[in-house]
Motif scaffolding. Structure first.
Motif, PDB file in Angstrom:
ATOM      1  N   ARG A 239       0.826  -1.224   0.000  1.00 41.14           N
ATOM      2  CA  ARG A 239       0.000   0.000   0.000  1.00 41.14           C
ATOM      3  C   ARG A 239       0.853   1.264   0.000  1.00 41.14           C
ATOM      4  N   SER A 240       2.152   1.141  -0.263  1.00 42.86           N
ATOM      5  CA  SER A 240       2.971   2.355  -0.266  1.00 42.86           C
ATOM      6  C   SER A 240       3.912   2.324  -1.468  1.00 42.86           C
ATOM      7  N   GLY A 241       4.766   3.331  -1.570  1.00 46.07           N
ATOM      8  CA  GLY A 241       5.761   3.324  -2.641  1.00 46.07           C
ATOM      9  C   GLY A 241       5.534   4.342  -3.742  1.00 46.07           C
ATOM     10  N   MET A 242       6.187   4.106  -4.865  1.00 38.97           N
ATOM     11  CA  MET A 242       6.324   5.094  -5.947  1.00 38.97           C
ATOM     12  C   MET A 242       5.384   4.856  -7.135  1.00 38.97           C
ATOM     13  N   LEU A 243       4.472   3.907  -7.026  1.00 39.13           N
ATOM     14  CA  LEU A 243       3.442   3.658  -8.058  1.00 39.13           C
ATOM     15  C   LEU A 243       4.006   3.622  -9.483  1.00 39.13           C
ATOM     16  N   PRO A 244       4.890   2.656  -9.794  1.00 44.27           N
ATOM     17  CA  PRO A 244       5.480   2.650 -11.145  1.00 44.27           C
ATOM     18  C   PRO A 244       4.429   2.608 -12.260  1.00 44.27           C
ATOM     19  N   LEU A 261      -8.192  -1.582  -5.814  1.00 40.47           N
ATOM     20  CA  LEU A 261      -9.028  -2.770  -5.593  1.00 40.47           C
ATOM     21  C   LEU A 261      -8.212  -3.928  -5.027  1.00 40.47           C
ATOM     22  N   ASP A 262      -6.938  -3.985  -5.382  1.00 39.13           N
ATOM     23  CA  ASP A 262      -6.096  -5.095  -4.939  1.00 39.13           C
ATOM     24  C   ASP A 262      -5.295  -4.806  -3.677  1.00 39.13           C
ATOM     25  N   ALA A 304     -14.423   5.048   0.079  1.00 41.45           N
ATOM     26  CA  ALA A 304     -13.712   6.266   0.510  1.00 41.45           C
ATOM     27  C   ALA A 304     -12.780   5.945   1.681  1.00 41.45           C
ATOM     28  N   ASN A 305     -13.269   5.139   2.629  1.00 38.33           N
ATOM     29  CA  ASN A 305     -12.424   4.766   3.774  1.00 38.33           C
ATOM     30  C   ASN A 305     -11.224   3.941   3.318  1.00 38.33           C
ATOM     31  N   HIS A 306     -11.466   3.019   2.393  1.00 35.86           N
ATOM     32  CA  HIS A 306     -10.373   2.176   1.899  1.00 35.86           C
ATOM     33  C   HIS A 306      -9.297   3.031   1.217  1.00 35.86           C
ATOM     34  N   LEU A 307      -9.719   3.995   0.389  1.00 30.26           N
ATOM     35  CA  LEU A 307      -8.746   4.863  -0.295  1.00 30.26           C
ATOM     36  C   LEU A 307      -7.886   5.637   0.712  1.00 30.26           C
ATOM     37  N   LEU A 316      -3.860   9.447  -4.581  1.00 33.09           N
ATOM     38  CA  LEU A 316      -4.996  10.001  -5.322  1.00 33.09           C
ATOM     39  C   LEU A 316      -6.280   9.717  -4.548  1.00 33.09           C
ATOM     40  N   LYS A 317      -7.016  10.795  -4.225  1.00 32.76           N
ATOM     41  CA  LYS A 317      -8.394  10.644  -3.756  1.00 32.76           C
ATOM     42  C   LYS A 317      -9.196  11.514  -4.732  1.00 32.76           C
ATOM     43  N   ARG A 318      -9.942  12.486  -4.209  1.00 34.64           N
ATOM     44  CA  ARG A 318     -10.561  13.439  -5.145  1.00 34.64           C
ATOM     45  C   ARG A 318      -9.630  14.619  -5.369  1.00 34.64           C
TER      46      ARG A 318
END
Length: 456
Positions: A239-244, A261-262, A304-307, A316-318
């Protein structure tokens, strides 16, 4: 901001998840700046952690703030755990170890961020000082062990506390011992979101180096400039990191939704109860396959809570959340929103920043992110020191803020808030290096002076 969303409509399709994020798109004229900062409460007498309960505890501090501000209390099982400003949209919340967070209201200029901050600190001092409580502006508690730190009465933290040691070495340190400052910024379209996300992810190590401020653990140098940033490298890499993937073709809202989702979930909230579903994916929940809710589908609130439990370097949220900086003393806090607003809210600066990072590969970006906690400005990418890149970014940000031309009542634009960062670049040393110098010199090998020199 950890204020759980309430919308109990069951979700029918993945499109609704995408639409929830896409609803954040707004015209440039409506762009806002949100700044969140955490600070560590300590007892003025003895520099100890502050418990939740008791006449001089965190609960009493929040009750005092409620009376002073007239904000709505956020309650959980009869305990006050935060405050919400119904009119302005700001909030005060508690992190797991009592770190006191101001989630600022969405404002138009960095000048307003500064005014909001000064008002908040005056209010907090008015209540905290008689209770014998001070606040520290560092990225990590410099002298306490994890065992010393009290636990706040919030259900979601109990679930996280049990889960964290299963997925990383430092999750509990992240929860109980770190502080950050973040800034939240808007996007005008999906393409604008993608461009800002890529630029800010690639350059997050610049913010980490400029704000590096956590060189001590339990009273001794820990070998890092930002140990807070190092902690995130081994907290929970799912759930962390640089989102390649954000740099790959086809990036957009849908691609982020597929990633989210994953990501393993922590909890589902029903009424006042937090139900532990840790380790299961939102995708399974969405398919009616969550063991705790067989055959049930999640709601928009669950989404929303999961994000809000996903922790990449930029989230990224809204809106987009910049997550790479250590908590700092109050004089440097407005520098973080100023830095990112100058880079991302001015199209010329954004283009120029993209030119700096566009040829970096995913492994290069990752190596820079891995090196920055220890080496700060001396980390390298390709054949460049991060120091040179930071210097260039600061020039771009300054130019962007000048072009934005948001003037205060004295005719000054927002570029003045970059001054603390410009001083750092002039000396060539991050705040942590300065602090280590003091530790080895004037502080005579003790971190105790930090409780006065770096207090709010």
């Amino acid at each position: 901001m950890a204020r759980d969303q309430i919308d109990m409509t069951p979700l029918e399709s993945r499109d609704e998840l995408v639409a929830w994020i896409a609803a954040g798109v707004k015209p440039e004229s409506e762009f806002r700046i949100g700044t969140e900062h955490e600070k560590t409460p300590f007892t003025l007498d003895g520099h100890e952690p502050v418990p939740y309960a008791g006449a001089k505890g965190i609960g009493a501090l929040l009750e005092g703030m409620k009376l002073l501000l007239g904000w709505e209390p956020i309650m959980e099982r009869g305990n006050i755990i935060g405050l919400y400003d119904v009119t302005g949209g700001g909030a005060i919340s508690l992190e797991p170890g009592g770190q006191f967070e101001l989630s600022g209201a969405p404002v138009e200029t960095v000048h307003q961020t500064q005014s909001e901050l000064m008002a908040h600190l005056a209010q907090v001092r008015e209540i905290a000082t008689p209770l014998g409580i001070g606040f520290l502006g560092l990225g990590m508690t410099p002298s306490w062990s994890r065992e010393q730190i009290p636990v706040m009465p919030k259900g979601r933290y109990k679930i996280m506390r049990n889960y964290m040691p299963k997925v990383g070495k430092y999750g509990l340190d992240m929860m109980f011992r770190t502080c950050t400052v973040q800034t939240n910024l808007d996007f005008s379209s999906e393409a604008d979101m993608v461009k800002k996300l890529r630029v800010s992810l690639a350059l997050q190590p610049v913010a980490t180096a400029l704000f590096a401020n956590s060189p001590f653990t339990e009273g001794k140098p820990n070998g890092f400039l930002s140990f807070r940033s190092e902690i995130w490298r081994d907290t929970d890499n799912a759930r962390s990191g640089m989102l390649p993937f954000a740099f790959e073709d086809g990036m957009g809202f849908e691609r982020y939704v597929d990633y989210a989702l994953d990501v393993p979930m922590y909890f589902v909230k029903r009424g006042e109860d937090y139900i532990d579903v840790s380790g299961s994916s939102f995708r399974d929940f969405f398919a009616g396959k969550n063991k705790a809710f067989p055959g049930q589908r999640p709601t928009l609130s669950d989404w929303a809570n999961h994000l809000s439990t996903i922790f990449p370097e930029v989230r990224l949220k809204r809106y987009l959340e910049m997550r790479g900086a250590d908590g700092v003393p109050w004089g440097r806090l407005p520098a973080l929103p100023a830095f990112w607003v100058g880079l991302l809210y001015d199209n010329d600066s954004l283009d120029a920043a993209w030119d700096i990072v566009r040829h970096w590969t995913a492994p290069e970006r990752q190596a820079l992110r891995d090196d920055v906690p220890r080496f700060g400005f001396k980390a390298r990418i390709k054949d460049r020191y991060l120091f040179e890149i930071a210097k260039e970014c600061l020039i771009l940000s300054h130019a962007g803020l000048r072009r934005r031309g948001r003037i205060d009542h004295l005719g000054r634009d927002e570029s003045r808030f970059l001054e603390p960062l410009e001083r750092i670049i002039e000396t060539g040393r991050s705040p942590a290096e300065e602090m280590l110098e003091k530790f080895n010199g004037a502080w005579k090998g003790s971190v105790e002076p930090a409780y006065s020199e770096y207090a709010f």
